[in-house]
Write a protein that holds these residues in place. Structure first.
Motif, PDB file in Angstrom:
ATOM      1  N   SER A  45       0.813  -1.219   0.000  1.00  0.00           N
ATOM      2  CA  SER A  45       0.000   0.000   0.000  1.00  0.00           C
ATOM      3  C   SER A  45       0.847   1.270   0.000  1.00  0.00           C
ATOM      4  CB  SER A  45      -0.963  -0.002   1.187  1.00  0.00           C
ATOM      5  OG  SER A  45      -0.227  -0.056   2.371  1.00  0.00           O
ATOM      6  N   ILE A  46       2.114   1.190   0.418  1.00  0.00           N
ATOM      7  CA  ILE A  46       2.925   2.414   0.319  1.00  0.00           C
ATOM      8  C   ILE A  46       3.853   2.400  -0.895  1.00  0.00           C
ATOM      9  CG2 ILE A  46       2.870   2.953   2.779  1.00  0.00           C
ATOM     10  CD1 ILE A  46       5.798   1.963   2.891  1.00  0.00           C
ATOM     11  N   MET A  47       3.787   1.313  -1.691  1.00  0.00           N
ATOM     12  CA  MET A  47       4.681   1.239  -2.856  1.00  0.00           C
ATOM     13  C   MET A  47       4.549   2.424  -3.816  1.00  0.00           C
ATOM     14  SD  MET A  47       7.046  -0.600  -2.658  1.00  0.00           S
ATOM     15  CE  MET A  47       8.063  -0.925  -4.067  1.00  0.00           C
ATOM     16  N   PRO A  48       3.323   2.879  -4.161  1.00  0.00           N
ATOM     17  CA  PRO A  48       3.236   4.022  -5.092  1.00  0.00           C
ATOM     18  C   PRO A  48       3.993   5.240  -4.570  1.00  0.00           C
ATOM     19  CG  PRO A  48       1.084   3.031  -4.784  1.00  0.00           C
ATOM     20  CD  PRO A  48       1.995   2.370  -3.799  1.00  0.00           C
ATOM     21  N   THR A  49       3.855   5.523  -3.267  1.00  0.00           N
ATOM     22  CA  THR A  49       4.579   6.648  -2.672  1.00  0.00           C
ATOM     23  C   THR A  49       6.082   6.422  -2.785  1.00  0.00           C
ATOM     24  OG1 THR A  49       2.789   6.739  -1.079  1.00  0.00           O
ATOM     25  CG2 THR A  49       4.699   8.102  -0.632  1.00  0.00           C
ATOM     26  N   VAL A  50       6.512   5.195  -2.479  1.00  0.00           N
ATOM     27  CA  VAL A  50       7.936   4.883  -2.537  1.00  0.00           C
ATOM     28  C   VAL A  50       8.467   5.132  -3.945  1.00  0.00           C
ATOM     29  CG1 VAL A  50       9.638   3.040  -2.338  1.00  0.00           C
ATOM     30  CG2 VAL A  50       7.819   3.227  -0.652  1.00  0.00           C
ATOM     31  N   ILE A  51       7.687   4.688  -4.961  1.00  0.00           N
ATOM     32  CA  ILE A  51       8.161   4.836  -6.339  1.00  0.00           C
ATOM     33  C   ILE A  51       8.286   6.308  -6.710  1.00  0.00           C
ATOM     34  CG2 ILE A  51       7.557   4.459  -8.765  1.00  0.00           C
ATOM     35  CD1 ILE A  51       6.378   1.757  -7.823  1.00  0.00           C
ATOM     36  N   ILE A  52       7.265   7.093  -6.385  1.00  0.00           N
ATOM     37  CA  ILE A  52       7.323   8.536  -6.694  1.00  0.00           C
ATOM     38  C   ILE A  52       8.524   9.184  -6.015  1.00  0.00           C
ATOM     39  CG2 ILE A  52       6.234  10.765  -6.228  1.00  0.00           C
ATOM     40  CD1 ILE A  52       4.405   9.834  -8.064  1.00  0.00           C
ATOM     41  N   MET A  53       8.720   8.867  -4.746  1.00  0.00           N
ATOM     42  CA  MET A  53       9.834   9.482  -4.025  1.00  0.00           C
ATOM     43  C   MET A  53      11.164   9.046  -4.633  1.00  0.00           C
ATOM     44  SD  MET A  53       8.232  11.321  -2.013  1.00  0.00           S
ATOM     45  CE  MET A  53       9.435  12.078  -0.961  1.00  0.00           C
ATOM     46  N   PHE A  54      11.219   7.799  -5.072  1.00  0.00           N
ATOM     47  CA  PHE A  54      12.454   7.290  -5.659  1.00  0.00           C
ATOM     48  C   PHE A  54      12.769   8.011  -6.977  1.00  0.00           C
ATOM     49  CE2 PHE A  54      15.056   4.078  -7.898  1.00  0.00           C
ATOM     50  CZ  PHE A  54      16.086   4.015  -6.972  1.00  0.00           C
ATOM     51  N   ILE A  55      11.728   8.194  -7.789  1.00  0.00           N
ATOM     52  CA  ILE A  55      11.934   8.909  -9.056  1.00  0.00           C
ATOM     53  C   ILE A  55      12.462  10.307  -8.780  1.00  0.00           C
ATOM     54  CG2 ILE A  55      10.745   9.941 -11.031  1.00  0.00           C
ATOM     55  CD1 ILE A  55       8.709   7.636 -10.779  1.00  0.00           C
ATOM     56  N   MET A  56      11.816  10.993  -7.807  1.00  0.00           N
ATOM     57  CA  MET A  56      12.248  12.353  -7.515  1.00  0.00           C
ATOM     58  C   MET A  56      13.691  12.363  -7.015  1.00  0.00           C
ATOM     59  SD  MET A  56       8.705  13.790  -5.918  1.00  0.00           S
ATOM     60  CE  MET A  56       9.315  15.311  -5.300  1.00  0.00           C
ATOM     61  N   ARG A  57      14.035  11.374  -6.235  1.00  0.00           N
ATOM     62  CA  ARG A  57      15.387  11.300  -5.680  1.00  0.00           C
ATOM     63  C   ARG A  57      16.428  11.061  -6.766  1.00  0.00           C
ATOM     64  NH1 ARG A  57      19.177  12.202  -4.419  1.00  0.00           N
ATOM     65  NH2 ARG A  57      20.446  11.962  -2.574  1.00  0.00           N
ATOM     66  N   ILE A  58      16.109  10.137  -7.685  1.00  0.00           N
ATOM     67  CA  ILE A  58      17.055   9.848  -8.766  1.00  0.00           C
ATOM     68  C   ILE A  58      17.242  11.079  -9.646  1.00  0.00           C
ATOM     69  CG2 ILE A  58      17.395   8.481 -10.863  1.00  0.00           C
ATOM     70  CD1 ILE A  58      17.941   6.869  -8.442  1.00  0.00           C
ATOM     71  N   GLY A  59      16.161  11.824  -9.832  1.00  0.00           N
ATOM     72  CA  GLY A  59      16.254  13.040 -10.638  1.00  0.00           C
ATOM     73  C   GLY A  59      17.256  14.033 -10.074  1.00  0.00           C
ATOM     74  N   GLN A  60      17.501  13.964  -8.752  1.00  0.00           N
ATOM     75  CA  GLN A  60      18.455  14.900  -8.132  1.00  0.00           C
ATOM     76  C   GLN A  60      19.848  14.290  -8.006  1.00  0.00           C
ATOM     77  OE1 GLN A  60      16.538  15.346  -4.423  1.00  0.00           O
ATOM     78  NE2 GLN A  60      14.822  16.516  -5.247  1.00  0.00           N
ATOM     79  N   PHE A  61      20.088  13.220  -8.749  1.00  0.00           N
ATOM     80  CA  PHE A  61      21.313  12.460  -8.544  1.00  0.00           C
ATOM     81  C   PHE A  61      22.570  13.329  -8.627  1.00  0.00           C
ATOM     82  CE2 PHE A  61      24.528   9.263  -9.067  1.00  0.00           C
ATOM     83  CZ  PHE A  61      24.038   8.187  -8.375  1.00  0.00           C
ATOM     84  N   MET A  62      22.616  14.202  -9.624  1.00  0.00           N
ATOM     85  CA  MET A  62      23.828  15.011  -9.830  1.00  0.00           C
ATOM     86  C   MET A  62      23.859  16.257  -8.963  1.00  0.00           C
ATOM     87  SD  MET A  62      25.768  13.549 -12.064  1.00  0.00           S
ATOM     88  CE  MET A  62      26.799  14.787 -12.834  1.00  0.00           C
ATOM     89  N   SER A  63      22.739  16.597  -8.340  1.00  0.00           N
ATOM     90  CA  SER A  63      22.713  17.849  -7.583  1.00  0.00           C
ATOM     91  C   SER A  63      22.928  17.585  -6.093  1.00  0.00           C
ATOM     92  CB  SER A  63      21.402  18.585  -7.813  1.00  0.00           C
ATOM     93  OG  SER A  63      20.314  17.755  -7.522  1.00  0.00           O
ATOM     94  N   VAL A  64      24.064  17.026  -5.768  1.00  0.00           N
ATOM     95  CA  VAL A  64      24.412  16.836  -4.364  1.00  0.00           C
ATOM     96  C   VAL A  64      24.596  18.212  -3.741  1.00  0.00           C
ATOM     97  CG1 VAL A  64      26.040  15.773  -2.778  1.00  0.00           C
ATOM     98  CG2 VAL A  64      25.710  14.798  -5.034  1.00  0.00           C
ATOM     99  N   GLY A  65      24.040  18.396  -2.548  1.00  0.00           N
ATOM    100  CA  GLY A  65      24.152  19.709  -1.914  1.00  0.00           C
ATOM    101  C   GLY A  65      25.605  20.044  -1.612  1.00  0.00           C
ATOM    102  N   PHE A  66      26.129  21.073  -2.281  1.00  0.00           N
ATOM    103  CA  PHE A  66      27.554  21.363  -2.074  1.00  0.00           C
ATOM    104  C   PHE A  66      27.767  22.232  -0.844  1.00  0.00           C
ATOM    105  CE2 PHE A  66      28.047  25.797  -3.464  1.00  0.00           C
ATOM    106  CZ  PHE A  66      26.798  26.007  -3.983  1.00  0.00           C
ATOM    107  N   ASP A  67      26.652  22.797  -0.297  1.00  0.00           N
ATOM    108  CA  ASP A  67      26.831  23.641   0.886  1.00  0.00           C
ATOM    109  C   ASP A  67      27.394  22.833   2.050  1.00  0.00           C
ATOM    110  OD1 ASP A  67      24.430  22.388   0.577  1.00  0.00           O
ATOM    111  OD2 ASP A  67      23.188  24.071   1.180  1.00  0.00           O
ATOM    112  N   LYS A  68      26.897  21.607   2.219  1.00  0.00           N
ATOM    113  CA  LYS A  68      27.407  20.782   3.308  1.00  0.00           C
ATOM    114  C   LYS A  68      28.860  20.371   3.051  1.00  0.00           C
ATOM    115  CE  LYS A  68      26.131  16.689   5.800  1.00  0.00           C
ATOM    116  NZ  LYS A  68      25.157  15.602   5.832  1.00  0.00           N
ATOM    117  N   ILE A  69      29.152  20.104   1.773  1.00  0.00           N
ATOM    118  CA  ILE A  69      30.524  19.729   1.431  1.00  0.00           C
ATOM    119  C   ILE A  69      31.494  20.863   1.769  1.00  0.00           C
ATOM    120  CG2 ILE A  69      32.079  19.097  -0.471  1.00  0.00           C
ATOM    121  CD1 ILE A  69      30.216  16.917  -0.466  1.00  0.00           C
TER     122      ILE A  69
END
Lengths: 320, 294
Positions: free
Chosen positions: A233-257
């Protein structure tokens, strides 16, 4: 209803015939309030999101502040060649990809597990307290979080005291290139596990409890119910969140770095965006850093589009 | 639901509670450690003959006396200004944009929505923004901190979702009575969306409070620096001698500097921690609204 017909006639977008200037004028007049409201908003987007894009061309120029963006000499792909053939390209790309990958592998599943565990707690107060506490790091400023990390991993810090208790040897971990990614990912986990679980807890709260009762009647045990009802029942949410996360793959927050790293550990800690920051803002090497930044932005944008295409095909869930 | 608990259930529940309590402990303990350390006697603390700190070692307010330097206080003042002014500007733009996007029928809506959404996925990067802000002559002014980050597209979409749930019939009725779009926005839509407005105000305000990037990139004069910049200096880039002020010859400088760091963390974090229990539920509902797909 006469009022409805007149409303339709006044709204040219609902009509089938071609738009005429008269329709446009009518629409502009009817919605003049909205168009006036849009002016400041559009000024913002044009001034601070679109106008800066003209600066992208300095990636292809030899930018001299005195000559301005349009007046500097055009040199084509030289800056890009310098980056791709230089010593930094591979190591910075590798650092970006590895830090991003480690972060996803550890910090993406953790909030889901955390939400599943919380969902099994029957005691309302215990659940509430754990939840409230776990959101706390989200509100602490990044500077303070990094300050804490630096204090804790320093030679006399908390982590080293614990290591010494178990017979290990204390050392300043932020000086050790081999430990930076671990420190980054673990502090990231500490910061995000609670906050990122909110969306999953919301999805879990929406699961129909009758399903559990029915499964219990059929003799399904605790783990069986989690596996066959809760998780699907939470799989659809997981998939959406995963897609959004992968989309940010190259944009690692450099402020923390840039808050955590130091020149001793650039070889493992410096990522493309922190490299851009250092070359551009600190060393004022604008053209070169713009070329590097452009490569990163374009790859990132293509990744978002690609991931969205794939997800639209595979799961019929997409972002737009 | 009544059911028999088996031993599996008991074991699972016990382990589950222990794991969750451990997570809560690991989250909370660093704050407790910092609080204890900040009140500790520097000479006792620096010896580090403890493994974990559960109460202050001795008691002194020396660190608090020294951490409130004029620089930190001016940082506090500047941060308050950035939070208030920034949130006001942000809310003004967010209200207008969200209202326009929540209404139907006006021409160009598709194009403008696309133009706004595109900025969420592609940006020129910091170098492009920096050069442009410099060209505008805003570098080293408060506007460089306030304007480039004035509007968050994400927050505007959260707000639009709330505005769109206001019944169309209310607005149509008001318009028949001669109300303008501005009247509809301020007299009908805003009063009906108070919960979401609270969420968005808090998102902006906490973001501003924590923002140090804009100041690092755009500001040069320390008289304009927000608190976070001074925090970075004290916590991350400075040496012990530059933190500790003159006088204290009886105390070890390194020891005192470390305690001052912890006191500074407390001073900078307490405002957020004090309001946190009251505002966190609004934040949670904000995440839910933002998570809803259109």
């Amino acid at each position: 209803m006469p009022s409805k017909t007149s409303a339709q006639a006044a709204d040219p977008l609902q009509l089938k015939h071609r738009l005429t200037w008269k329709d446009v004028r009518k629409n502009l007049y009817k919605y003049r309030g909205i168009y006036i409201m849009l002016i400041p908003v559009l000024i913002y987007y044009i001034m601070f999101c679109y106008a800066p894009l003209q600066g992208l061309q300095i990636a292809f120029r030899d930018f001299r502040p005195g000559r301005g963006i349009w007046g500097s000499r055009w040199i084509g792909w030289e800056n890009f060649e310098m980056f791709f053939t230089g010593p930094y390209f591979l190591s910075r790309l590798r650092n970006t990809l590895l830090i991003s990958l480690y972060t996803i592998v550890v910090c993406f599943p953790a909030p889901i597990l955390f939400a599943l565990l919380l969902n099994e707690v029957r005691n309302k107060y215990f659940k509430k307290i754990v939840q409230t506490v776990s959101y706390l790091p989200h509100f602490i400023s990044l500077v303070v979080v990094c300050g804490l990390v630096k204090e804790f991993v320093s030679t006399t810090g908390l982590i080293n005291q614990i290591i010494e208790m178990f017979g290990g040897e204390a050392a300043n971990m932020l000086m050790d290139p081999g430990k930076f990614r671990g420190i980054y990912v673990i502090s990231e986990l500490w910061q995000t596990i609670g906050w990122n679980s909110i969306i999953y807890l919301a999805a879990l709260a929406g699961v129909n409890t009758e399903l559990y009762d029915a499964a219990a009647v059929d003799g399904a045990g605790r783990f069986r119910r989690i596996w066959s009802i809760t998780i699907p029942s939470i799989m659809p949410t997981v998939i959406i969140m995963f897609i959004m996360r992968i989309g940010q793959f190259m944009s690692v927050g450099f402020d923390k770095i840039i808050l955590l790293y130091n020149e001793n550990i650039y070889e493992t800690a410096d990522i493309i965006s922190s490299f851009v920051y250092r070359k551009g803002i600190i060393e004022a090497n604008y053209s070169y850093s713009m070329a590097v930044s452009l490569v990163n932005s374009v790859v990132n944008f293509l990744l978002v589009v690609l991931v969205n295409k794939i997800s639209a095909k595979v799961s019929e869930t997409s972002l737009w | 639901m009544i059911e028999k608990k088996t031993w599996v259930d008991y074991t699972f529940d016990t382990i589950n509670h222990i794991v969750l309590a451990a997570i809560a402990f690991v989250t909370l303990y660093p704050f407790w450690y910092v609080l204890c350390a900040s009140f500790s006697d520097p000479n006792l603390f620096i010896r580090k003959d403890f493994v974990m700190l559960f109460k202050p070692l001795g008691f002194t307010l020396e660190a608090y006396k020294q951490c409130l330097t004029p620089r930190v206080l001016s940082g506090y003042g500047n941060t308050l200004f950035y939070v208030v002014a920034g949130t006001l500007i942000s809310m003004f733009l967010t209200f207008l944009g969200a209202y326009a996007l929540s209404r139907k029928g006006w021409m160009g809506k598709r194009f403008i929505t696309l133009m706004i959404m595109f900025t969420m996925y592609f940006s020129g990067g910091i170098i492009a923004i920096y050069l442009w802000v410099e060209q505008l002559g805003l570098v080293d002014t408060v506007w460089a901190v306030l304007l480039p980050t004035a509007l968050s597209t994400y927050n505007m979409i959260v707000m639009r979702t709330a505005f769109a749930s206001v019944p169309e019939s209310l607005i149509e009725a008001a318009k028949l009575d001669g109300a303008s779009e501005f009247t509809c926005l301020f007299k009908i839509v805003i009063p009906l969306s108070q919960a979401t407005i609270a969420v968005v105000v808090l998102f902006y305000a906490v973001w501003r409070w924590n923002d140090w990037m804009s100041a690092t990139i755009f500001l040069r004069s320390s008289s304009l620096y927000p608190l976070q910049i001074f925090l970075r200096e004290i916590l991350l880039t400075s040496s012990a001698d530059s933190i500790v002020s003159t006088g204290g010859s009886s105390v070890n400088t390194t020891a005192l500097a470390e305690i001052i760091k912890y006191a500074t963390i407390v001073v900078a974090t307490v405002p957020v921690l004090c309001i946190y229990p009251f505002i966190q539920k609004y934040f949670v509902s904000g995440v839910m609204i933002g998570g809803v797909k259109e």
